[in-house]
Design a protein around this motif. Sequence first.
Motif, PDB file in Angstrom:
ATOM      1  N   ASP B   9       0.663  -1.243   0.273  1.00 28.56           N
ATOM      2  CA  ASP B   9      -0.071   0.013  -0.122  1.00 28.56           C
ATOM      3  C   ASP B   9       0.867   1.387  -0.179  1.00 28.56           C
ATOM      4  OD1 ASP B   9      -2.276  -1.255  -0.129  1.00 28.56           O
ATOM      5  OD2 ASP B   9      -2.703  -1.541   1.894  1.00 28.56           O
ATOM      6  N   ASN B  17      -6.531   0.544  -1.750  1.00 25.72           N
ATOM      7  CA  ASN B  17      -6.977  -0.735  -2.250  1.00 25.72           C
ATOM      8  C   ASN B  17      -5.868  -1.492  -2.323  1.00 25.72           C
ATOM      9  OD1 ASN B  17      -8.064  -2.540  -3.821  1.00 25.72           O
ATOM     10  ND2 ASN B  17      -9.087  -1.287  -5.163  1.00 25.72           N
ATOM     11  N   PRO B  18      -5.719  -2.789  -1.572  1.00 24.80           N
ATOM     12  CA  PRO B  18      -4.738  -3.396  -1.564  1.00 24.80           C
ATOM     13  C   PRO B  18      -4.940  -4.331  -2.800  1.00 24.80           C
ATOM     14  CG  PRO B  18      -6.546  -4.272   0.006  1.00 24.80           C
ATOM     15  CD  PRO B  18      -6.795  -2.846  -0.620  1.00 24.80           C
ATOM     16  N   PHE B  19      -6.122  -4.390  -3.652  1.00 21.95           N
ATOM     17  CA  PHE B  19      -6.071  -5.114  -4.921  1.00 21.95           C
ATOM     18  C   PHE B  19      -6.105  -4.280  -6.122  1.00 21.95           C
ATOM     19  CE2 PHE B  19      -8.954  -7.326  -1.617  1.00 21.95           C
ATOM     20  CZ  PHE B  19      -8.672  -8.426  -1.739  1.00 21.95           C
TER      21      PHE B  19
END
Lengths: 178, 873
Positions: B9, B17-19
Motif C-alpha cells: 500500500d 485498495n490492496p487489490f
Amino acid sequence: MDSAALEPSLYTVKAVFILDNDGNRLLSKYYDPELYPSMKEQKNFETNVFNKTHKADNEIAFLEGMTIVYKSSIDLFFYVVGSAQENELMLMAVLNCLFESLSQMLRKNVEKRTLLDNMDGVFLVVDEIIDGGVILESDPQQVIEKVNYRADDNPLSEQSVAQVLQSAKEQIKWSILK
Amino acid sequence: MIKKFDKKDEESGSGSNPFQHLEKSAVLQEARIFNETPINPRRCLHILTKIIYLLNQGEHFGTTEATEAFFAMTRLFQSNDQTLRRMCYLTIKEMANISEDVIIVTSSLTKDMTGKEDVYRGPAIRALCRITDTTMLQAIERYMKQAIVDKVPSVSSSALVSSLHMVKMSFDVVKRWVNEAQEAASSDNIMVQYHALGLLYHLRKNDRLAVTKMLNKFTKSGLKSPFAYCMMIRIASKLLEETEGGHDSPLFDFIESCLRNKHEMVVYEAASAIVHMPKCTARELAPAVSVLQLFCSSPKAALRYAAVRTLNKVAMKHPSAVTACNLDLENLITDSNRSIATLAITTLLKTGSESSVDRLMKQISSFVSEISDEFKVVVVQAISALCQKYPRKHSVMMNFLSNMLRDDGGFEYKRAIVDCIISIIEENPESKETGLAHLCEFIEDCEHTVLATKILHMLGKEGPRTPTPSKYIRFIFNRVVLESEAVRAAAVSALAKFGAQNDDLLPSVLVLMQRCMMDSDDEVRDRATFYMNVLQQKQKALNAAYIFNGLSVSVPGLEKSLHQYTLEPSEKPFDMKTVPLATAPITEQKTEIAPMATSKLPEKLAPSRQDIYQEQLAAIPEFQGLGPLFKSSEPVQLTEAETEYVVRCIKHTFANHMIFQFDCTNTLNDQLLQRVLVQMEPSESYEVLHYVPAPSLPYSQPSSCYSLVRLPEDDPTAVSCTFSCTMKYLVRDCDPNTGEPDDDGYNDEYVLEDLEVTVADHIQKVLKPNFGAAWEEIGDEFEKEETFALATVRTLDEAVNNIISFLGMQPCERSDKVPENKNSHVLFLAGVFRGGHDVLVRARLALADGVTMQVTVRSTDENVVDVILASVG
C-alpha cells in the motif's frame, strides 16, 4: 415502459454492485446474461449510475430502463438493479439485507478499507443473498450465520515471523514519523 | 490501524485498495503455493480472493491458465478451513465457463453436499449444479431429491433454486422432482416456501389447470413469506388476464385481500396488480388507489417512488380516480428525490385543472436540470399531452419547452422536445411564429444532424407562409455556411422553397443558391444547381412539381425499376409512372403516452407492406407481366371470427388487373384441406382470368390462394363491383393428435361473404405537402364541379371522415381536422388514380340541416374526373 404485467418469476435481481467513492468497481455481479453482456457495457452502466446517484442520497432511481435502489456508507456505494416493472420494495429488501449483513460482518465499519480487507467475506455474503438473480435469503442474521465468517481483527496471529518483524518495523517507523 | 498497512500500500501511495495493482500473471504465479504441503489456509485464501477479484474486474483469463489454476485449486479441498472451502465453491462457479474439465470436482462436491457439515451442504449443491449438464444430472438426481426435502432450510433452498436454474437446461429431469418440491412448499421456513412455489410454478406454468389448483391450495393454507405472496399475486393476475376472468372471480378476491396484508411489499404488489389489470373499473381501483395514497406520505423514498409511479399509470387511464390523491401529490412535488417530484408533477398535470398548469410548470422548471434524461422525456410527453387537452396554454408550454431546449440533454430528450414543438405548431396556427423562432434558435447550436435536417424541412414548409418569411433566410443560410453535408443539403432545399413561394425573395435566394453551387460536397452542389435552374424558369407548375411536392414513389420500388431498366436496355426513356407509389406516410399522432419507453432497438428501415406484397406476387409465375403493383388494400374479413375456416382478403390493384389474395386459416384440427380456391362471381363486366389454389391447408397454418381478375377495358368508369365468393376445396379427415390424414377425401364448399371493390381500391394516397401549388400545376383543363346534399350526416367531422374513407385519398394541409364551432370547412384530398393519373379533390362543406358539399375535381385525365364524380353521387 410497457404496462404488461411481469411474468411471474423468481428472477428478481438483474445486477448488484459495490462502487467506491470514485465510482470504481469493487464488486459487481450481473445475473441476466442479456443485460449488458460485455464488460465495457457493464462499466459504462456503472459509471452512468454512479454519476447520477453519488451526489444525492435518494435511495431510488430510474436509469436506462432499470429500477435502481442504492445506499451509501462513508466511501462506499451499494446498488441493486431490477427491471422497470419489478416491485421496488423487493429490491429494497435485498439492498437492506446486503447492507445489514456487511455491517454486522465488518462490525459497523462499512468503509472501503475494511471491506477490501475482508473481501472474501464480502463475496460469500453476496453469494448467500442472491443466487443467479434469485433472492436466496433476505434476513441478515441468517446470512451471517450461513457465511460464518469472522472478520480479521488480529491478523498477527497466523503471520510468519518475518511478517511480524516487518510490521513491527512499520509500527516503529510510523511512531517516529508522527 | 497502522499494522494493517502492508508494504504494498505504501508503494501504491493511495493506501486505499490492496487489490489495485494486481497483475494477473503474478497472482497465477502465487497460486503455485496451492500445491505445497501442508496447505497454508490463510495465504491460499488470500490468493483465491485475488483471483475472484480479478475475474470480477473483468480480467480475461485464457483457457490454459484458468484450467491450470483451477486444477491447483482442487487440491485445497484437502484443507478443512471453512472459509477456504467456501471460496473454493465460489471459484468453481466463477470459472465454470472459463476452465476446462471442471467436472473433475463433481465427486468432491457430491461428498460435501451429502456430508455432515451443514455449512458446506447448501453452497456445495449450488456449485455442483452450476457445473452439471443434462447427462450428469441423472447421476446426482437421487441426491437432489433428498436435498429438496432436507430439513435444513439452507440445503432445501439451495436445492430448489439450483433446480430452478436447471429447468431451462433439462426440464424433463427436473419435472420428476415435483413431489419433493410440493413437500418443501409446506416447510416452515419462509424462503423455502418461496423457492418451492417458484419452482412449482415454473414446472407447471403451461398447464393452466394445475396452476389454478396450486394457487387455490396456497391461498387457503396461507403462506408466511411476503416474497411468496408477491409471487402468488403475480401468478393470480396472469391467470386472470389469460382467462379474462371477471372481477368476481376468487382470484381477484385473493389479490384484493392482499391489500390488507401486514407487509408493505405485498400490499404494494397487490395494488400494482389491480392497477395494471385491463378493464378495471373505478370502483375496483378505489381500494388500491387509497393504499397508494397512504404510501405517498411514507418516510421511505422507495415506497413513495413506487406509489407515485403507479399512480402516474392510473392517471393515464383513469385520471378521475387519482384526483383524491391530489393533495398528497402536491406534497411530493418538493420531494428531495427528483424522480418522485417529477412523477408527482406529471401525474398532477394529468389530473389537475387548467388553472393549476401555470403553477406546476413553474415548479417543475425549478429543478428540471437536476433530473435524468429518462424523466425529462416523461415531462415533455406530459406537456405534449397537455397541449392537446388545453390548447390555450400553448404560450406557457412553448416558453417552457424552449428553456428545456437550451439545457443540456441527450438526443432522445431533444428529439422529444422538437417533436412536441412541431406538433404544437401544427395544432395551433397562432403559435407558429414563436415556435419557429425557438426552433431557429435551437439549430444555431445543434449537434444532432437528424434534428437539424428535420427542423430545416419544417422551416421550408411553414416559413414561406408566415407574414415575414425573410427573417428565416438568415438562420437557414447560416447552416449552409457552418454545418455538415447533410444539414447543408437540407438547408439548400429549404431555401429553394422560400424562393419558389415568395417572389420578392427570389432574387436574394438566387444569389444565395449561386454561392451554394460552389460547395465542396456533391449532394449540396447538385441540389443547388437543380433548384437554381428550376427557380430561374419562374413557372408555378415547375415549382410545384419539383420543389414543393417531391417524388411520391416508393424508394425501394424506384431502385428495383431502375435496376430492371439498366438490365434491359431499350430505346424508350424510363417511365416514372411504372414505379410503384410509396404508401402514404402515417401522419396520425400517437396520442397514448408511453413514458420511459426503453427503445433500445435501433429503428430499422423496414420495407413497406406493399413492397413485401410486390415481392410475393412477383414470385408467382401466373402473375407475370401485370406491371408494378399499384395498391394493396387493408385486409377484409370474409368470415365471422369464430368459424371453422377464417378467410380474409387483400385486394391488389394493378394497371389493368386486380389480384385477390385470400388468406385462409383452417381452425379444425381433424381436417386437412387441399386444393383450396375461392370462386368469384362478379356482378359487373369483370372477367375472372385465373385461379391459383393453395395446395394444402393444414390445421392452424395459414396459407393463401389467389384469383386474377381483368378490369373492364371498354368502360373505364366501371370501378365498383361486387363479387360473391365461394371457397372450394378437398377435405381429408385426419387424426387430431398426429395430423395423419385419411387416404380418401371429398369435395366441399363454403360460402363466404360478398367482396366489394370500390373506387378507393383504384386510388393510391399521395401526400402533397403544398396543395395549392399542386392544384395550380394540374390546371383546370379537366376540372368538374358538382354539388351534393348529404342528408344523413349530422356533423362536419363525420362528413370529412366519410369522404376520406370513401375515396381513399390523402387529406392535405391537415384539412382532415375540422376546427371547433365552425359551420363550413374545406377539405383537400390528393391521390393517384390507377394508371398514374394525379387526381386532386377540393370539397367545400357547409353545415345546415345536414351537410351540403360542393366537390371540385381536377386530374390529368378526363375519365378519372368522371369516375370520381359518378361514384360520389
